[in-house]
Write a protein that holds these residues in place. Sequence first.
Motif, PDB file in Angstrom:
ATOM      1  N   PHE A   1      93.423  18.729  50.188  1.00  0.00           N
ATOM      2  CA  PHE A   1      93.915  19.814  49.345  1.00  0.00           C
ATOM      3  C   PHE A   1      95.201  19.405  48.635  1.00  0.00           C
ATOM      4  O   PHE A   1      95.424  19.775  47.479  1.00  0.00           O
ATOM      5  N   ASP A   2      96.060  18.648  49.288  1.00  0.00           N
ATOM      6  CA  ASP A   2      97.288  18.177  48.652  1.00  0.00           C
ATOM      7  C   ASP A   2      96.981  17.213  47.504  1.00  0.00           C
ATOM      8  O   ASP A   2      97.672  17.214  46.482  1.00  0.00           O
ATOM      9  N   LYS A   3      95.947  16.408  47.662  1.00  0.00           N
ATOM     10  CA  LYS A   3      95.544  15.511  46.581  1.00  0.00           C
ATOM     11  C   LYS A   3      94.988  16.297  45.401  1.00  0.00           C
ATOM     12  O   LYS A   3      95.227  15.956  44.240  1.00  0.00           O
ATOM     13  N   LEU A   4      94.254  17.383  45.698  1.00  0.00           N
ATOM     14  CA  LEU A   4      93.764  18.255  44.626  1.00  0.00           C
ATOM     15  C   LEU A   4      94.938  18.894  43.879  1.00  0.00           C
ATOM     16  O   LEU A   4      94.915  18.997  42.647  1.00  0.00           O
ATOM     17  N   GLN A   5      95.936  19.301  44.619  1.00  0.00           N
ATOM     18  CA  GLN A   5      97.108  19.890  43.977  1.00  0.00           C
ATOM     19  C   GLN A   5      97.821  18.873  43.092  1.00  0.00           C
ATOM     20  O   GLN A   5      98.290  19.213  42.001  1.00  0.00           O
ATOM     21  N   PHE A   6      97.897  17.650  43.560  1.00  0.00           N
ATOM     22  CA  PHE A   6      98.503  16.602  42.751  1.00  0.00           C
ATOM     23  C   PHE A   6      97.728  16.400  41.454  1.00  0.00           C
ATOM     24  O   PHE A   6      98.315  16.291  40.368  1.00  0.00           O
ATOM     25  N   ALA A   7      96.388  16.393  41.546  1.00  0.00           N
ATOM     26  CA  ALA A   7      95.557  16.258  40.344  1.00  0.00           C
ATOM     27  C   ALA A   7      95.755  17.446  39.408  1.00  0.00           C
ATOM     28  O   ALA A   7      95.807  17.280  38.179  1.00  0.00           O
ATOM     29  N   LEU A   8      95.881  18.644  39.969  1.00  0.00           N
ATOM     30  CA  LEU A   8      96.101  19.841  39.160  1.00  0.00           C
ATOM     31  C   LEU A   8      97.430  19.754  38.411  1.00  0.00           C
ATOM     32  O   LEU A   8      97.498  20.035  37.205  1.00  0.00           O
ATOM     33  N   VAL A   9      98.484  19.364  39.104  1.00  0.00           N
ATOM     34  CA  VAL A   9      99.809  19.287  38.486  1.00  0.00           C
ATOM     35  C   VAL A   9      99.833  18.203  37.419  1.00  0.00           C
ATOM     36  O   VAL A   9     100.395  18.403  36.330  1.00  0.00           O
ATOM     37  N   VAL A  10      99.228  17.060  37.674  1.00  0.00           N
ATOM     38  CA  VAL A  10      99.195  15.980  36.689  1.00  0.00           C
ATOM     39  C   VAL A  10      98.414  16.417  35.448  1.00  0.00           C
ATOM     40  O   VAL A  10      98.827  16.152  34.309  1.00  0.00           O
ATOM     41  N   SER A  11      97.282  17.100  35.644  1.00  0.00           N
ATOM     42  CA  SER A  11      96.497  17.592  34.500  1.00  0.00           C
ATOM     43  C   SER A  11      97.308  18.567  33.667  1.00  0.00           C
ATOM     44  O   SER A  11      97.322  18.498  32.433  1.00  0.00           O
TER      45      SER A  11
ATOM     46  N   LEU B   1     101.543  26.656  37.872  1.00  0.00           N
ATOM     47  CA  LEU B   1     102.789  26.684  38.625  1.00  0.00           C
ATOM     48  C   LEU B   1     102.725  27.727  39.734  1.00  0.00           C
ATOM     49  O   LEU B   1     103.210  27.497  40.854  1.00  0.00           O
ATOM     50  N   GLY B   2     102.117  28.876  39.435  1.00  0.00           N
ATOM     51  CA  GLY B   2     101.967  29.913  40.452  1.00  0.00           C
ATOM     52  C   GLY B   2     101.113  29.458  41.620  1.00  0.00           C
ATOM     53  O   GLY B   2     101.425  29.738  42.789  1.00  0.00           O
ATOM     54  N   LEU B   3     100.008  28.763  41.332  1.00  0.00           N
ATOM     55  CA  LEU B   3      99.172  28.219  42.409  1.00  0.00           C
ATOM     56  C   LEU B   3      99.967  27.245  43.268  1.00  0.00           C
ATOM     57  O   LEU B   3      99.851  27.245  44.505  1.00  0.00           O
ATOM     58  N   LEU B   4     100.769  26.416  42.612  1.00  0.00           N
ATOM     59  CA  LEU B   4     101.578  25.461  43.361  1.00  0.00           C
ATOM     60  C   LEU B   4     102.603  26.184  44.240  1.00  0.00           C
ATOM     61  O   LEU B   4     102.750  25.873  45.433  1.00  0.00           O
TER      62      LEU B   4
END
Length: 457
Positions: A359-369, A340-343
């Motif tokens: 990078f936005d797609k990576l963030q989406f993958a991070l949040v979904v994981s 959450l902090g990274l986001l």
Amino acid sequence: MTAPEARSELEAQFAQWRQHVERRAELHQSDADELEDHLRGSVDELMAVGLRADEAFLVAVKRMGSLNDLSREFAREHSERLWKQLVLTGGTDGPVAPTRARRDLYAVAICAAGAAVSVKVPELFGMRLDEDGRFYATNLGLFTLPWLAAFLAWRRQAGRALIGAMVALFALGAVAANAYPLAEDSQSVVLTSIHLPIALWLVVGLAYVADDLRSSRRRMDFIRFTGECFIYYVLIALGGGVLTAFMFGTFEAIGLSPEGFVSQWLLPCGAAAAVVVAGWLVEAKQSVVENIAPVLTRLFTPLFTAVLLAFLAALGRSANGINVEREALILFNLLLVVVLGLLLYSISARDPLAPPGLFDKLQFALVVSALVIDVLVLLEITGRITEYGTTPNKAAALGENVILLANLAWSAWLLLGFVRRRAPFAAIERWQTGYLPVYAAWAWVVVLVFPPVFAFL
């Protein structure tokens, strides 16, 4: 699209652009006004020759060039102003009237000294840091955060009503930390030690946004302030470690040991004062660490995404479930908080007008994981509570994971819409800043309600 709708959308784009401009510390209000006037004039000219409002805005922004380039240009043109911002005092041509920076320095010195003294005041009543661990653990935030809030409230010229509310909340925290009859091994001691500083830090947030309590932008500024304050505190701690090592080496070389002074005075007082100093440094020198945010997020987002995906893959192959004992719960919650902090930090550093990218797609993958892990942890906690009953730790973890689940789920939905170009980036920012009171409310529930509900266990 009707003309009023087009104009409304154009004004929203101007507002997003203005918000991004005002994040540059070297640009004054008048500079932002000048840039906006130039942009509006360019948009009007383009619309006059037949371009649609959205097309005219994009072309005008492109013509103006990169905002970072514009900021550097303004910094060069106003080098004297920038220099005064980056140093503590003004010019050197004889005596001058006290500047705002000098007044801030005096104020932070008083507040930092107050925080340092607060750590030692309990000793007047027989409390010792090495003997009364429970007292110092539960009161940790009360030694420092009221002083940081006082500095920010003074700097923002907060109103009496807001100051009264903050004093009441800090007093409520003091009651919660000391009024309940908690044993040394009580789970509520650990929960209070973790959640009370969070609740009090969000009280500090009230002082930070005192000039505009309802502004989403100011709340995002506070999120940015939180991350940069942490960075400065770590840097101060590293410098303090070097100072301590130097002190030990030099004094022991002449046959004296500074161990007592370091453990009883330097470390506790220095650690408390450093919280206030770190907050002041963020306020005084924002542009110095401003570029750290995108660097850190771009470095760690891919790494955390890879780790979380690897964990999920290993969990799928393993027959073992997730361990939900206290240490494991703390670890998983810390992991979700880091995600959450990274986001949050990436949102605070991102250009809201830039199109979605890799990078936005990576963030989406991070949040979904993280969302999947949160669901799995929730299922394990619910199963354990159903089978063995609840405890303060499990109840707190359950509530926190539910809160994080709601945040991550809607964040993933908004990120998906943004990546697919069906939702504006500003919606993600508004969601995160609007969710801050939820964390504050839950932290106060854990601190105030949990101990009596669980019979002070």
